[in-house]
Design an enzyme around this catalytic site. Structure first.
Site, short mmCIF file in Angstrom:
data_model
loop_
_atom_site.label_atom_id
_atom_site.label_comp_id
_atom_site.label_asym_id
_atom_site.label_seq_id
_atom_site.Cartn_x
_atom_site.Cartn_y
_atom_site.Cartn_z
N PRO A 136 59.76 31.04 26.33
CA PRO A 136 60.88 29.89 26.65
C PRO A 136 61.34 29.14 25.25
O PRO A 136 60.31 28.77 24.70
CB PRO A 136 60.10 29.15 27.64
N GLU A 137 62.47 28.93 25.18
CA GLU A 137 62.70 28.02 24.21
C GLU A 137 63.81 27.06 24.70
O GLU A 137 63.85 27.11 25.91
CB GLU A 137 63.59 28.86 22.90
#
Ligand SMILES: [Zn+2]
Length: 268
Positions: free
Chosen positions: A2-3
């Protein structure tokens, strides 16, 4: 992994599910995720609290309660999903929050196979939250400020973009894509970029984040590393594939322990 776009997706989901709700179930199944918050403290701090809203800065989430906060970091494999209140614990479920609003209960489950994520209750902001640089969506990025900060750095531009105190939320994927959009070679010294080039990088970051957000708009998202996931990115993890712009093969290198893919013809 996840970014910013994936964490923003989680924020929108949690906000939609829990904003205005009263927490009726708050269970930390796995103490490692608490990073110092015990299962008992987790339940005590959250049960009966009202969720005023869900905020994000970089890759951090902050549930704002009528008393205190719950901070959530998704680590490498964390995600929030919605379940029915009477559903058994899901596979890899590490925590559960049920919220009741106008007689209806929504059950949010935190799943995290590798458990690099964290869930911490706190009365005030965590040091990690306070240390974050500007968030591209929330605060915007000031080109002159970024230019000045890059000028003080040693090392290449690509690893610099991963520094969460420089810009919050950019990780390996978004940095790789942004430099492709900006046509900047990831090996360039951070301090060698002109103002025009820094402006192109800033535009590239926003463009990449918005593009990813528009792709990841379903009820739940699949991370690119998960089995069977399709790679929706233009150059990230596409070493030896043709450049989307000039069709020459993309190069894959390792910088500061992280992989980078780029086109040596288009990115100078
Ligand atoms: Zn190219």
């Amino acid at each position: 992994m996840p970014e910013l776009p994936e964490v923003e997706h989680a924020r929108r989901s949690l906000e939609h599910w829990l904003r205005g709700a009263t927490l009726t179930v708050a269970v930390l199944h796995e103490h490692r995720i608490g990073r110092g918050t015990t299962a008992r403290a987790f339940g005590r701090a959250l049960l009966g609290r009202h969720v005023l809203g869900v905020e994000r800065r970089g890759k951090w989430l902050r549930l704002v309660l009528d008393e205190g906060f719950l901070f959530s970091h998704l680590g490498m494999t964390g995600k929030w999903v919605r379940a029915a209140p009477d559903d058994e614990p899901l596979r890899f479920e590490r925590a559960r929050l049920d919220g009741k609003l106008r007689g209806r209960t929504i059950s949010a489950r935190y799943l995290d196979p590798r458990m690099f994520g964290s869930l911490r209750v706190a009365k005030e902001d965590l040091p990690a939250w306070r240390a974050l640089g500007p968030d591209p969506l929330h605060d915007g990025i000031d080109v002159d400020d970024m230019l000045a900060r890059l000028a003080r750095r040693s090392g290449a531009i690509k690893p610099a973009l991963l520094d969460q105190s420089l810009i919050a939320g950019v990780g390996n994927i978004q940095a790789t894509e942004a430099l492709f959009f900006a046509r900047i070679d990831p090996r360039r010294a951070a301090r060698s970029l002109s103002r025009k080039e820094v402006a192109a990088v800033v535009r590239g970051i926003l463009r990449s984040i918005k593009r990813t957000l528009s792709i990841e708009s379903g009820p739940s998202i699949t991370y690119v590393e998960e089995p069977g996931a399709k790679n929706p990115f233009l150059v990230y993890d596409r070493g030896d594939e043709p450049c989307p712009r000039c069709r020459r093969p993309l190069h894959k290198i390792v910088q500061a322990g992280r992989s980078t893919t780029f086109c040596s013809h288009c990115q100078r």
